[in-house]
Scaffold this motif. Sequence first.
Motif, PDB file in Angstrom:
ATOM      1  N   ALA A  58      83.355  30.571  36.382  1.00 34.11           N
ATOM      2  CA  ALA A  58      83.773  30.379  37.775  1.00 34.11           C
ATOM      3  C   ALA A  58      83.462  31.624  38.591  1.00 34.11           C
ATOM      4  CB  ALA A  58      85.262  30.045  37.839  1.00 34.11           C
ATOM      5  N   LYS A  65      86.978  25.527  39.489  1.00 32.58           N
ATOM      6  CA  LYS A  65      88.230  25.086  38.881  1.00 32.58           C
ATOM      7  C   LYS A  65      89.125  24.522  39.972  1.00 32.58           C
ATOM      8  CE  LYS A  65      89.830  27.658  35.512  1.00 32.58           C
ATOM      9  NZ  LYS A  65      90.374  28.847  34.790  1.00 32.58           N
ATOM     10  N   ALA A  71      88.177  21.790  35.322  1.00 32.07           N
ATOM     11  CA  ALA A  71      86.951  22.453  35.789  1.00 32.07           C
ATOM     12  C   ALA A  71      85.778  21.489  35.765  1.00 32.07           C
ATOM     13  CB  ALA A  71      86.654  23.663  34.902  1.00 32.07           C
TER      14      ALA A  71
END
Length: 229
Positions: A58, A65, A71
Amino acid sequence: MMTSRSRSSDPSDEAYERLRSGIMRGDVSPGQRLVEADLVEALGVSRAVVRTTLTRLAHAGLVEKELNRGARVRTVSEEEAVEITQVRSVLEALASRQAAERATDADVEALRSILAEMKGMLAEQDLLGYSEGNSRLHAKVIEISGHQTVQRLVANLRAQMVRFQYRTILVPGRGKESFAEHTKLVEAIAAHDGDAAEAAMRTHLLHVTDNLDRTKNNRPGGAGLFGRI
């Protein structure tokens, strides 16, 4: 998507590299959900390692997320794809200048070898094969530059472009233009002309940006007019 786990002293680093590579190759599609339980089984690591891996991805811009939804692989918009390529033009222009300053005879030979393969692919109208050579040439220039920060940043930017991995090379006439641009780049590096190498890479990627922008809504049959850039 991923092979069995190989030996590593750090399972978190291994899990990160394997999932990141899967995203970059397109094994995991943009927008695809990344279910922790599935990743635990596929990667052969603990749930804690999977969570750490997803957080790192991320931060790298490859995964998003969502609260209470887990996610998924981040989807890059058409507009962002243009912006990413603009940023790449700055970074890779810098790398090209440094490559021109550092290139050995062996480095130049390697670049010309890749260029020759690209020429053959173009002659055979193997545009996807040409695109693979294109990617290798760009990677080799950055490798020759020795600029590790550019290498890391460009790798992350390219990974975010998975949805656009087949685009501009299929635009009529673009193949010949692209080859001429790459030839100019390689010859500038061979001549150790940093100014010319920087300008050649910047011009090449700005032309890619122009083609991305012009063709962003031209996706017949939903397949997209995509090619590795």
